[in-house]
Design an enzyme around this catalytic site. Structure first.
Site: not given
Ligand code: URA
Length: 208
Positions: A103, A107, A199, A202
């Protein structure tokens, strides 16, 4: 709604553990796999069956086996990999087809860097794995790639969904059924789900 929130007590309990920020990387990975097991059970509830006769200990027995389309499991790299074993535990013969998307943090648009689909993907039932259905950008891009290669039977398993992402998929791909452990409140300004998990990549891979 094409979103199915699977509100089983085992899923709700494990999701609570997953939300806790003290949960370790290894525990997060185990819980993700276990929740994916349970979501897979639900997502494949309608598989077609056919009658077979097997040789049992006391002679022939009428039994059943799964019929119809073979399965392709499509984890979206990288966080989708954390859910992969959860599907393969239950459907070990599934083919693994991956899509690499990251991602753009400004953007929030997906950037594709990899794709590998089975030659017969058009004839398979594809189940996309995307732990966090946030804006829906990556998921919509993956569905479009599968459709471009002729795949028409597509479903999605995610851990946590945001209303924004669900609405987008429902609008653009209304026939795609989605299964999630939770429909959360909303996205924050950075496109993260609230309350969410943080995340997911992560947390799965210990890179925070
Ligand atoms: N990606 C993630 O890892 N967590 C989110 O909250 C949104 C996208």
């Amino acid at each position: 709604m094409s979103l199915n929130v699977v509100a089983h007590p085992l899923i709700r309990h494990k999701l609570g553990l997953l939300r806790a920020s003290v949960t370790s990387t290894s525990k997060f990975r185990t819980l993700t796999r276990e929740i994916t097991n349970l979501l897979t059970y639900e997502a494949f509830r309608d598989l077609q069956m056919e009658a077979v006769t097997v040789q049992g200990w006391a002679g022939p027995v009428q039994a059943e086996k799964i019929a119809g389309k073979k399965v392709a499991v499509v984890p979206i790299l990288r966080a989708g990999m954390g859910m992969l074993q959860g599907v393969l535990d239950l459907i070990p013969s599934a083919r693994v087809n991956v899509v690499g998307l990251y991602r753009n943090e400004e953007t929030l648009e997906p950037v594709q860097y990899y794709q590998k689909f089975s030659a017969d993907i058009a004839d398979r039932l594809a189940v996309i794995l995307d732990p966090m259905l946030a804006t829906g950008n990556s998921l919509a891009a993956t569905i479009a790639l599968l459709k471009r290669d002729g795949c028409r039977d597509i479903r999605v398993i995610c851990m946590v969904a945001a209303p924004e992402g669900v609405r987008r998929i429902e609008r653009e791909h209304p026939e795609v059924e989605m299964f999630a452990a939770s429909l959360d409140e909303r996205l924050n300004d950075d496109g993260y789900i609230l309350p969410g998990l943080g995340d997911a990549g992560d947390r799965l891979f210990g890179t925070q």
